[in-house]
Design a protein around this motif. Structure first.
Motif, PDB file in Angstrom:
ATOM      1  N   TYR A 105       0.850  -1.192   0.000  1.00 44.52           N
ATOM      2  CA  TYR A 105       0.000   0.000   0.000  1.00 44.52           C
ATOM      3  C   TYR A 105       0.890   1.248   0.000  1.00 44.52           C
ATOM      4  O   TYR A 105       1.807   1.359   0.818  1.00 44.52           O
ATOM      5  CB  TYR A 105      -0.854  -0.048   1.265  1.00 44.52           C
ATOM      6  CG  TYR A 105      -1.922   1.005   1.422  1.00 44.52           C
ATOM      7  CD1 TYR A 105      -3.259   0.711   1.203  1.00 44.52           C
ATOM      8  CD2 TYR A 105      -1.611   2.295   1.839  1.00 44.52           C
ATOM      9  CE1 TYR A 105      -4.251   1.661   1.382  1.00 44.52           C
ATOM     10  CE2 TYR A 105      -2.586   3.253   2.024  1.00 44.52           C
ATOM     11  CZ  TYR A 105      -3.911   2.937   1.790  1.00 44.52           C
ATOM     12  OH  TYR A 105      -4.886   3.889   1.969  1.00 44.52           O
ATOM     13  N   VAL A 106       0.625   2.150  -0.925  1.00 45.26           N
ATOM     14  CA  VAL A 106       1.407   3.394  -1.025  1.00 45.26           C
ATOM     15  C   VAL A 106       0.591   4.566  -0.508  1.00 45.26           C
ATOM     16  O   VAL A 106      -0.587   4.709  -0.833  1.00 45.26           O
ATOM     17  CB  VAL A 106       1.833   3.649  -2.492  1.00 45.26           C
ATOM     18  CG1 VAL A 106       2.175   5.121  -2.715  1.00 45.26           C
ATOM     19  CG2 VAL A 106       3.028   2.793  -2.858  1.00 45.26           C
ATOM     20  N   THR A 107       1.221   5.416   0.307  1.00 44.05           N
ATOM     21  CA  THR A 107       0.569   6.637   0.788  1.00 44.05           C
ATOM     22  C   THR A 107       1.617   7.683   1.133  1.00 44.05           C
ATOM     23  O   THR A 107       2.779   7.346   1.398  1.00 44.05           O
ATOM     24  CB  THR A 107      -0.305   6.345   2.024  1.00 44.05           C
ATOM     25  OG1 THR A 107      -0.969   7.544   2.436  1.00 44.05           O
ATOM     26  CG2 THR A 107       0.524   5.823   3.191  1.00 44.05           C
ATOM     27  N   HIS A 108       1.202   8.944   1.115  1.00 45.31           N
ATOM     28  CA  HIS A 108       2.067  10.009   1.645  1.00 45.31           C
ATOM     29  C   HIS A 108       1.630  10.387   3.056  1.00 45.31           C
ATOM     30  O   HIS A 108       2.257  11.218   3.708  1.00 45.31           O
ATOM     31  CB  HIS A 108       1.983  11.256   0.746  1.00 45.31           C
ATOM     32  CG  HIS A 108       0.623  11.896   0.758  1.00 45.31           C
ATOM     33  ND1 HIS A 108      -0.413  11.464  -0.041  1.00 45.31           N
ATOM     34  CD2 HIS A 108       0.116  12.906   1.499  1.00 45.31           C
ATOM     35  CE1 HIS A 108      -1.487  12.200   0.200  1.00 45.31           C
ATOM     36  NE2 HIS A 108      -1.204  13.077   1.136  1.00 45.31           N
ATOM     37  N   ASP A 109       0.549   9.762   3.522  1.00 44.84           N
ATOM     38  CA  ASP A 109      -0.073  10.104   4.800  1.00 44.84           C
ATOM     39  C   ASP A 109       0.497   9.218   5.914  1.00 44.84           C
ATOM     40  O   ASP A 109       0.256   8.016   5.951  1.00 44.84           O
ATOM     41  CB  ASP A 109      -1.592   9.896   4.683  1.00 44.84           C
ATOM     42  CG  ASP A 109      -2.363  10.372   5.907  1.00 44.84           C
ATOM     43  OD1 ASP A 109      -1.860  10.178   7.030  1.00 44.84           O
ATOM     44  OD2 ASP A 109      -3.457  10.912   5.742  1.00 44.84           O
ATOM     45  N   GLN A 110       1.234   9.826   6.832  1.00 46.80           N
ATOM     46  CA  GLN A 110       1.885   9.049   7.889  1.00 46.80           C
ATOM     47  C   GLN A 110       0.877   8.381   8.808  1.00 46.80           C
ATOM     48  O   GLN A 110       1.129   7.282   9.329  1.00 46.80           O
ATOM     49  CB  GLN A 110       2.804   9.951   8.710  1.00 46.80           C
ATOM     50  CG  GLN A 110       2.114  11.206   9.196  1.00 46.80           C
ATOM     51  CD  GLN A 110       2.704  11.722  10.485  1.00 46.80           C
ATOM     52  OE1 GLN A 110       2.943  10.990  11.406  1.00 46.80           O
ATOM     53  NE2 GLN A 110       2.944  13.011  10.527  1.00 46.80           N
ATOM     54  N   SER A 141       3.011  14.124  14.492  1.00 43.95           N
ATOM     55  CA  SER A 141       2.337  15.396  14.231  1.00 43.95           C
ATOM     56  C   SER A 141       1.980  16.074  15.552  1.00 43.95           C
ATOM     57  O   SER A 141       1.254  15.497  16.360  1.00 43.95           O
ATOM     58  CB  SER A 141       1.065  15.170  13.403  1.00 43.95           C
ATOM     59  OG  SER A 141       0.417  16.377  13.111  1.00 43.95           O
ATOM     60  N   PRO A 142       2.502  17.308  15.762  1.00 41.90           N
ATOM     61  CA  PRO A 142       3.510  17.990  14.959  1.00 41.90           C
ATOM     62  C   PRO A 142       4.805  17.180  14.906  1.00 41.90           C
ATOM     63  O   PRO A 142       5.013  16.285  15.720  1.00 41.90           O
ATOM     64  CB  PRO A 142       3.728  19.313  15.697  1.00 41.90           C
ATOM     65  CG  PRO A 142       2.571  19.455  16.623  1.00 41.90           C
ATOM     66  CD  PRO A 142       2.147  18.069  16.974  1.00 41.90           C
ATOM     67  N   GLN A 143       5.656  17.534  13.957  1.00 40.60           N
ATOM     68  CA  GLN A 143       6.873  16.753  13.783  1.00 40.60           C
ATOM     69  C   GLN A 143       7.822  16.948  14.968  1.00 40.60           C
ATOM     70  O   GLN A 143       7.691  17.885  15.757  1.00 40.60           O
ATOM     71  CB  GLN A 143       7.580  17.140  12.487  1.00 40.60           C
ATOM     72  CG  GLN A 143       8.350  18.438  12.518  1.00 40.60           C
ATOM     73  CD  GLN A 143       9.346  18.529  11.365  1.00 40.60           C
ATOM     74  OE1 GLN A 143       9.094  18.106  10.264  1.00 40.60           O
ATOM     75  NE2 GLN A 143      10.499  19.104  11.646  1.00 40.60           N
ATOM     76  N   MET A 144       8.764  16.016  15.078  1.00 42.14           N
ATOM     77  CA  MET A 144       9.741  16.074  16.162  1.00 42.14           C
ATOM     78  C   MET A 144      10.491  17.403  16.155  1.00 42.14           C
ATOM     79  O   MET A 144      10.807  17.954  15.095  1.00 42.14           O
ATOM     80  CB  MET A 144      10.739  14.911  16.024  1.00 42.14           C
ATOM     81  CG  MET A 144      11.778  14.860  17.131  1.00 42.14           C
ATOM     82  SD  MET A 144      12.922  13.468  16.962  1.00 42.14           S
ATOM     83  CE  MET A 144      11.899  12.106  17.522  1.00 42.14           C
ATOM     84  N   ASN A 145      10.758  17.931  17.345  1.00 43.67           N
ATOM     85  CA  ASN A 145      11.590  19.120  17.477  1.00 43.67           C
ATOM     86  C   ASN A 145      13.051  18.734  17.287  1.00 43.67           C
ATOM     87  O   ASN A 145      13.520  17.745  17.852  1.00 43.67           O
ATOM     88  CB  ASN A 145      11.427  19.733  18.876  1.00 43.67           C
ATOM     89  CG  ASN A 145      10.008  20.184  19.144  1.00 43.67           C
ATOM     90  OD1 ASN A 145       9.433  20.949  18.390  1.00 43.67           O
ATOM     91  ND2 ASN A 145       9.426  19.697  20.236  1.00 43.67           N
ATOM     92  N   PHE A 146      13.767  19.533  16.503  1.00 42.55           N
ATOM     93  CA  PHE A 146      15.205  19.326  16.321  1.00 42.55           C
ATOM     94  C   PHE A 146      15.946  20.567  16.833  1.00 42.55           C
ATOM     95  O   PHE A 146      15.696  21.676  16.365  1.00 42.55           O
ATOM     96  CB  PHE A 146      15.539  19.076  14.848  1.00 42.55           C
ATOM     97  CG  PHE A 146      14.980  17.785  14.324  1.00 42.55           C
ATOM     98  CD1 PHE A 146      15.442  16.561  14.793  1.00 42.55           C
ATOM     99  CD2 PHE A 146      13.983  17.784  13.356  1.00 42.55           C
ATOM    100  CE1 PHE A 146      14.924  15.361  14.316  1.00 42.55           C
ATOM    101  CE2 PHE A 146      13.462  16.599  12.868  1.00 42.55           C
ATOM    102  CZ  PHE A 146      13.932  15.382  13.358  1.00 42.55           C
TER     103      PHE A 146
END
Length: 331
Positions: free
Chosen positions: A189-194, A236-241
């Motif tokens: 299965y292909v997706t761009h949705d994490q 989500s939100p993405q990890m803080n770097f």
């Protein structure tokens, strides 16, 4: 055994590698999700497995047989497209049966298979309708039905839910997982949705630049990302770097510190005071944005958490990730 094995698969377009030496084993009956940003090569990889794209180098093996030069119709796979690809002038019944009819399967067998697929997908009352009389979710189920009657060794799905609204996507995620459990067949299965990737896959393969960054269970992908790309893509939100030199704790200066937003205020021993930039209320929780050094960061907090112009951060050392600043790899 409906396994799919990719051995050093490469695809070159106009002298550019869009798939770069990918090796992956997908086990019989496994549900594997290929995920990544637009242009990462996930759909190209799927189309190569299907035989819709030629490979430049490497081997693709389906059910123990090398299929590099095997025509798509002879690979015993079913492909479900993003666009549904239904024939508007045909009824649901005729759309589901079309592939079998083209293969000159006996009419009695076709009728049985269509009935069985309709029962699995709850389409019985819609068999005599045209696609224009159906909702988006119903059309997607018809596309799935057309694949089911083929009884393929492998299901390939290319972003099948991307045309649906948010509520229907959630419903269809559940339906596709149930379908996999019923059919006991290999799904890719292909997706761009994490979110789709983490909730649906037995295993998640994260791609970037045509290269596999990590292939693991959803839990490992989220909790033990192998590099900054995976860590930043999932969540989500993405990890803080945060640059190691700006972080008030004993970490190497040549590292990047990663912290999940939901782990920012945890009563830990690493303490910081930051200026609040903006706050977003999301029902039961709120997202607070601020800067540490030149990096924009966020915290995910309960909706009733009292926020002023500043925020006292308290982070547990066990909740931080360390990545090499040069390579991005997890330390």
């Amino acid at each position: 055994m409906s396994s799919v094995i990719l051995k050093n698969v490469t695809k070159i377009y106009d002298k550019k590698k869009v798939i770069d030496d990918v090796s992956l084993t997908i086990n019989d009956k496994e549900f594997v999700v290929l995920v990544g940003a637009s242009g990462c090569g996930k759909s190209t990889l799927l189309r190569m497995i299907a035989g819709l794209e030629n490979i430049t180098d490497g081997e693709i093996i389906i059910d123990g047989k090398k299929v590099n030069d095997v025509h798509p119709k002879d690979r015993d796979i079913a492909f479900v497209f993003q666009s549904y690809a239904l024939y508007p002038h045909m009824t649901v019944r005729e759309n589901i049966a079309f592939g079998l009819k083209m293969r000159k399967v006996d009419k009695k067998i076709i009728d049985e298979k269509v009935k069985e697929a309709a029962e699995i997908l709850d389409l019985g009352e819609y068999l005599d309708r045209k696609p224009k009389q159906l909702s988006g979710g119903q059309r997607q189920r018809v596309a799935l039905g057309r694949a089911i009657v083929r009884n393929p060794k492998v299901f390939l799905m290319d972003e099948p839910l991307s045309n649906l609204d948010a509520k229907l996507r959630v419903q269809m995620r559940s339906e596709i997982k149930k379908l996999h459990e019923k059919l006991q067949t290999t799904f890719i299965y292909v997706t761009h949705d994490q979110t789709e990737a983490l909730t649906m896959g037995d295993r998640v393969v994260v791609l970037d630049g045509g290269v596999i960054q990590q292939a693991d269970s959803p839990e490992e992908i989220y909790n033990n990302p192998s590099n900054t790309f995976v860590a930043g893509f999932v969540g989500s939100p993405q990890m803080n770097f945060i640059d190691g030199k700006d972080f008030p704790y004993n970490v190497p200066e040549n590292c990047i510190v990663g912290i999940r937003p939901e782990k920012v205020v945890t009563g830990g021993e690493i303490k910081m005071t930051v200026n609040v930039d903006i706050t977003e209320l999301l029902g039961s929780e709120k997202i607070v944005y601020f800067n540490i050094g030149d990096k924009k960061c966020s915290a995910k907090l309960p909706a009733d958490y009292n926020i002023g112009s500043t925020l006292e951060l308290s982070i547990n050392p066990s909740d931080i990730y360390l990545f090499d600043k040069e390579s991005g790899k997890r330390i």
